[in-house]
Design an enzyme around this catalytic site. Structure first.
Site, PDB file in Angstrom:
ATOM      1  N   GLU A 100      33.816  39.264 -19.820  1.00 16.29           N
ATOM      2  CA  GLU A 100      33.152  38.119 -18.916  1.00 16.29           C
ATOM      3  C   GLU A 100      32.893  37.309 -18.667  1.00 16.29           C
ATOM      4  OE1 GLU A 100      31.886  41.613 -16.420  1.00 16.29           O
ATOM      5  OE2 GLU A 100      33.498  42.608 -16.209  1.00 16.29           O
ATOM      6  N   GLU A 154      42.134  47.175 -17.428  1.00 10.16           N
ATOM      7  CA  GLU A 154      41.156  47.643 -16.412  1.00 10.16           C
ATOM      8  C   GLU A 154      42.594  48.071 -15.051  1.00 10.16           C
ATOM      9  OE1 GLU A 154      37.654  46.409 -16.600  1.00 10.16           O
ATOM     10  OE2 GLU A 154      37.067  45.688 -18.166  1.00 10.16           O
TER      11      GLU A 154
HETATM   12  O1  9MR Z   1      33.677  51.680 -14.949  1.00  9.22           O
HETATM   13  C1  9MR Z   1      32.232  51.279 -15.658  1.00  9.22           C
HETATM   14  C2  9MR Z   1      31.186  52.499 -15.230  1.00  9.22           C
HETATM   15  O2  9MR Z   1      31.309  53.071 -14.984  1.00  9.22           O
HETATM   16  C3  9MR Z   1      29.773  51.320 -15.829  1.00  9.22           C
HETATM   17  O3  9MR Z   1      28.924  51.986 -14.978  1.00  9.22           O
HETATM   18  C4  9MR Z   1      30.038  50.463 -15.391  1.00  9.22           C
HETATM   19  C5  9MR Z   1      29.181  49.438 -16.454  1.00  9.22           C
HETATM   20  O4  9MR Z   1      28.727  49.896 -17.950  1.00  9.22           O
HETATM   21  O5  9MR Z   1      31.057  49.813 -15.910  1.00  9.22           O
HETATM   22  C6  9MR Z   1      32.244  49.288 -15.202  1.00  9.22           C
HETATM   23  O6  9MR Z   1      33.375  49.032 -15.928  1.00  9.22           O
HETATM   24  C7  9MR Z   1      33.278  47.591 -15.858  1.00  9.22           C
HETATM   25  C8  9MR Z   1      33.517  47.231 -17.464  1.00  9.22           C
HETATM   26  O7  9MR Z   1      32.994  47.712 -18.738  1.00  9.22           O
HETATM   27  C9  9MR Z   1      34.318  45.593 -17.065  1.00  9.22           C
HETATM   28  N1  9MR Z   1      34.734  45.467 -15.878  1.00  9.22           N
HETATM   29  C10 9MR Z   1      34.439  45.494 -14.575  1.00  9.22           C
HETATM   30  C11 9MR Z   1      34.492  47.507 -14.779  1.00  9.22           C
HETATM   31  C12 9MR Z   1      34.364  48.384 -13.036  1.00  9.22           C
HETATM   32  O8  9MR Z   1      32.992  47.509 -13.202  1.00  9.22           O
END
Ligand code: 9MR
Length: 393
Positions: A183, A302
């Site tokens: 990102e 994802e």
């Molecule tokens: O699903 C993830 C959530 O449980 C965490 O709190 C968050 C922060 O680490 O990240 C979420 O996953 C994200 C991923 O790592 C990157 N792309 C977006 C995902 C959803 O927010």
């Protein structure tokens, strides 16, 4: 993370001053409702001819199907773990390889690494012949509290190198792929001050735009066998914002390739929206083609379908969600550079969307292929059908 516009933020943005906006929004939301009902086609058929695990249906076409999960889910929920091993060919930890996420801390302090949870997940993956994927080395989110106090202009390059070398080194030769940088483009590149749309992250602030190239070069040395991925979201729709994001990501990838940066693939997160009216197969195809032309593989990393704005009726909701899965996958799997489809969770029992995007009516969300009882939903059928229809890679 997508910041929801709540009433306070709405007012802070000064939008509350427009008295007529309520009327405009009112008529727009009626129109939106009307169009939404067109998304549901009750006679749409998600029939399937073969009930094999998704991993097999995908493997028949040389495509990898996988899902993310968390340590506690895999270790404490046997039923779920069985399904994970049965359906998936690849596992990606949702938290355990981030610097710090939830109650898990890979980096408890500047000098420490805690690999216990990720190691346990790797061992689960190996026992069940699942590939293992790392997420994410360099990201502006999920950084530990100490990061802000400790990392600065002087030591940022050293800290980055140490992290990538230690973490990738620990799993060297055992990873399918790594999200090296995650990102790096602004949430809305249209609002960016910079023409390249690069996000103002701490890494950017300390090291400038070349931090991305730097990270990939360290990664390539630390584990020469892993596929090195640049991962991002907001690339799916034909909105002004997503189009700008596609442009910025393509620009970044082109610059990296021109410099000889060892980037091997683009990860498209594909957090889709059940209520979107902006899906445009042709422009998505074109984007994928341009990425593939850079000699890059593409992973859908994802995938899920946010159903928080969809009608409460479960049959309707599941049908719309499945339609979104099928429409999207039928386009992306037409591109031979796409080698993997990974969902963000496997079952509605465990999805970040229930916390981040709950429904206003408090009904449980249903964004994934299996329901909370681990039974396949129409979304499962949609994935199965898409794999069956796909060309062999
Ligand atoms: O699903 C993830 C959530 O449980 C965490 O709190 C968050 C922060 O680490 O990240 C979420 O996953 C994200 C991923 O790592 C990157 N792309 C977006 C995902 C959803 O927010």
């Amino acid at each position: 993370m997508i910041p929801p516009i709540n009433r306070r933020r709405f007012l802070r943005l000064g939008l509350g001053a427009f008295a007529s906006l309520g009327t405009v929004l009112g008529s727009r939301s009626i129109l939106q409702k009307h169009k939404l009902s067109a998304l549901d086609n009750p006679s749409r058929d998600f029939a399937i001819t073969e009930w094999s695990p998704l991993r097999e249906l995908a493997a028949n076409k040389d495509i990898i199907f996988g899902a993310s999960a968390r340590f506690d889910q895999v270790m404490s929920d046997k039923q779920f773990a069985v399904l994970l091993a049965q359906e998936c060919r690849l596992l990606v930890p949702e938290w355990e390889l981030k610097w710090s996420a939830g109650d898990h801390h890979l980096r408890p302090s500047p000098g420490e690494f805690d690999f216990a949870a990720a190691d346990a997940m790797l061992s689960f993956a190996q026992t069940h012949h699942l590939l293992f994927r790392g997420h994410a080395l360099i990201w502006h989110e999920s950084l530990p509290k100490w990061f802000q106090k400790v990392v600065n202009h002087q030591n940022a390059a050293k800290v980055m190198k140490h992290h990538i070398e230690t973490v990738m080194g620990h799993y060297r030769g055992r990873m399918h792929s790594w999200d090296v940088v995650n990102e790096a483009i602004e949430y809305d590149p249209l609002a960016s001050q910079r023409a390249d749309g690069l996000r103002q992250t701490p890494w950017f602030e300390f090291l400038g735009p070349d931090y991305i190239d730097f990270a990939f070069r360290i990664a390539a040395k630390a584990d020469p066998d892993a596929l090195l991925v640049y991962n991002d979201f907001g690339l799916d729709y034909n909105t002004a914002m997503d189009k700008a994001k596609r442009r910025a990501v393509l620009g970044l990838l082109k610059r990296l390739k021109a410099k000889g940066t060892p980037v091997h693939a683009l990860g498209i997160q594909a957090h889709l929206r059940g209520d979107s009216l902006d899906f445009d197969p042709q422009s998505l195809r074109q984007f994928l083609k341009e990425v593939a032309a850079l000699d890059l593989k593409i992973l859908i990393t994802e995938m899920d379908v946010n159903d928080s704005k969809l009608p409460a009726d479960i049959q309707k909701r599941d049908r719309i969600v499945a339609g979104v899965y099928e429409d999207y996958l039928s386009v992306v799997l037409d591109e031979p550079a796409v080698i993997a489809v990974i969902t963000w969770g496997l079952s509605d029992r465990y999805t970040y969307l229930s916390e981040f995007f709950p429904r206003a009516d408090h009904q449980p969300v249903r964004p994934l292929p299996l329901d909370t009882n681990l039974q396949p939903k129409l979304a499962w059928n949609a994935l199965a059908r898409a794999f069956q229809k796909a060309q062999k890679r």
